[in-house]
Design a protein around this motif. Structure first.
Motif, PDB file in Angstrom:
ATOM      1  N   MET A 131     -10.353 -22.425  35.045  1.00 23.79           N
ATOM      2  CA  MET A 131      -9.959 -21.239  34.297  1.00 23.79           C
ATOM      3  C   MET A 131     -10.144 -21.442  32.797  1.00 23.79           C
ATOM      4  O   MET A 131     -10.541 -20.528  32.070  1.00 23.79           O
ATOM      5  N   ARG A 132      -9.879 -22.642  32.312  1.00 27.31           N
ATOM      6  CA  ARG A 132     -10.108 -22.921  30.898  1.00 27.31           C
ATOM      7  C   ARG A 132     -11.589 -22.856  30.553  1.00 27.31           C
ATOM      8  O   ARG A 132     -11.979 -22.317  29.512  1.00 27.31           O
ATOM      9  N   ASP A 138      -4.371 -18.106  30.511  1.00 29.62           N
ATOM     10  CA  ASP A 138      -3.390 -17.178  29.943  1.00 29.62           C
ATOM     11  C   ASP A 138      -3.821 -15.722  30.104  1.00 29.62           C
ATOM     12  O   ASP A 138      -3.661 -14.896  29.204  1.00 29.62           O
ATOM     13  N   THR A 139      -4.388 -15.397  31.268  1.00 35.57           N
ATOM     14  CA  THR A 139      -4.742 -14.017  31.592  1.00 35.57           C
ATOM     15  C   THR A 139      -4.250 -13.692  32.995  1.00 35.57           C
ATOM     16  O   THR A 139      -4.095 -14.586  33.843  1.00 35.57           O
ATOM     17  N   LEU A 140      -4.034 -12.403  33.240  1.00 33.58           N
ATOM     18  CA  LEU A 140      -3.649 -11.975  34.586  1.00 33.58           C
ATOM     19  C   LEU A 140      -4.809 -12.109  35.563  1.00 33.58           C
ATOM     20  O   LEU A 140      -4.602 -12.271  36.769  1.00 33.58           O
ATOM     21  N   ILE A 217       1.564 -22.667  35.186  1.00 37.75           N
ATOM     22  CA  ILE A 217       0.476 -23.498  34.670  1.00 37.75           C
ATOM     23  C   ILE A 217      -0.684 -22.678  34.106  1.00 37.75           C
ATOM     24  O   ILE A 217      -1.489 -23.212  33.338  1.00 37.75           O
ATOM     25  N   LEU A 218      -0.785 -21.396  34.455  1.00 37.31           N
ATOM     26  CA  LEU A 218      -1.935 -20.602  34.021  1.00 37.31           C
ATOM     27  C   LEU A 218      -1.605 -19.600  32.927  1.00 37.31           C
ATOM     28  O   LEU A 218      -2.525 -19.026  32.326  1.00 37.31           O
ATOM     29  N   THR A 219      -0.322 -19.348  32.678  1.00 35.89           N
ATOM     30  CA  THR A 219       0.056 -18.411  31.609  1.00 35.89           C
ATOM     31  C   THR A 219       0.982 -19.123  30.628  1.00 35.89           C
ATOM     32  O   THR A 219       1.766 -19.992  31.022  1.00 35.89           O
TER      33      THR A 219
END
Length: 277
Positions: A131-132, A138-140, A217-219
């Motif tokens: 994702m990075r 930090d996205t939906l 961990i993602l937002t």
């Protein structure tokens, strides 16, 4: 009905009642104590609120000191979009694997079934790096992609079993009339899958709505936090605002309960389909 049958039926009902109380009891306690003062929560947690213990301070703090509406909307967006994509792609994949036999179809079905057996959280580090690299941290969208990947294997497995129960004559009759394959799927097959779709929807919605790990961990900003992650701000290492925690949890429980009530009949039909011939 003989005495033995009555005793057996009574035993089954007692077990079901006990399980129902075990499942519903904690929810009732959370909702009930969310309308009480802090001293009443610890002094008489099993007692319903009365004129002396009733308080809305927890809900006032939640709306005043947190972005609860943002968290709520984020959870709704992520859950509903993920559910729609899981149902769409899962039904289409199940249709393809069931209806069209090709070389490697069995191996592909076995590969997809691995997703049911292997927890997706084992790949958390790889998912985070991916994702990075894609600029989706930090996205939906990142949450939606993860949840779709998480829900597809179970969706394909359940829907494939239901599609196999649809008489092949229905599809062949439509083909004889010159109906395209896409219309056969959406106008003939899909309407017959409503119980299965309701089953998959419930099994998809509940884990997504309740998940804490991937939002954690993602937002990283309040604008992308979900309800389950937003509740954590009221939990401290030394001090916990239990009024706010219970109020936020009560609000988080409501959508899942409403969805279950709406889909309960179809869910039961889906779970019991094929039990009686």
């Amino acid at each position: 009905m003989t005495a033995e049958q009555r005793a057996r039926s009574l035993g089954v009902h007692l077990v079901l009642i006990a399980y129902s109380l075990l499942a519903v009891g904690p929810i009732l306690l959370v909702v009930m104590n969310s309308f009480k003062t802090r001293s009443a929560i610890f002094g008489s947690p099993l007692a319903p609120p009365d004129a002396t213990t009733f308080s809305l301070v927890g809900y006032e703090k939640v709306f005043r000191s947190s972005h609860i509406l943002t968290y709520y909307s984020n959870s709704l967006i992520v859950t509903l979009v993920s559910m729609a994509l899981v149902l769409l792609f899962g039904a289409m994949a199940a249709w393809a694997l069931t209806e069209y036999r090709f070389r490697g179809s069995t191996a592909l079905a076995l590969f997809l079934s691995i997703g049911i057996m292997v927890p997706i959280r084992l790949g958390s580090v790889a998912i985070l790096n991916m994702m990075r690299s894609a600029g989706l941290n930090d996205t939906l969208t990142a949450l939606i992609l993860v949840y779709v990947a998480q829900g597809l294997p179970m969706s394909i497995f359940i829907l494939s079993e239901f599609i196999q129960q649809i008489p092949k004559d229905l599809r062949d009759a439509a083909r004889c009339d010159g109906v395209p394959e896409t219309r056969i799927f959406f106008e003939v097959v899909a309407p017959l899958l409503r119980p299965a779709i309701a089953t998959v929807a419930v099994f998809t919605i509940v884990p997504i709505w309740n998940d804490l790990w991937f939002p954690l961990i993602l937002t990283s900003s309040d604008s992308t936090h979900t309800v389950t992650l937003g509740v954590q701000q009221f939990l401290g290492q030394y001090i916990t605002d239990w009024n706010s925690v219970l109020a936020a949890l009560s609000m988080a429980i409501l959508p899942v309960v409403v969805i279950y009530v709406i889909l309960s009949r179809q869910l039961i039909a889906g779970l019991t389909s094929g039990a009686v011939k």
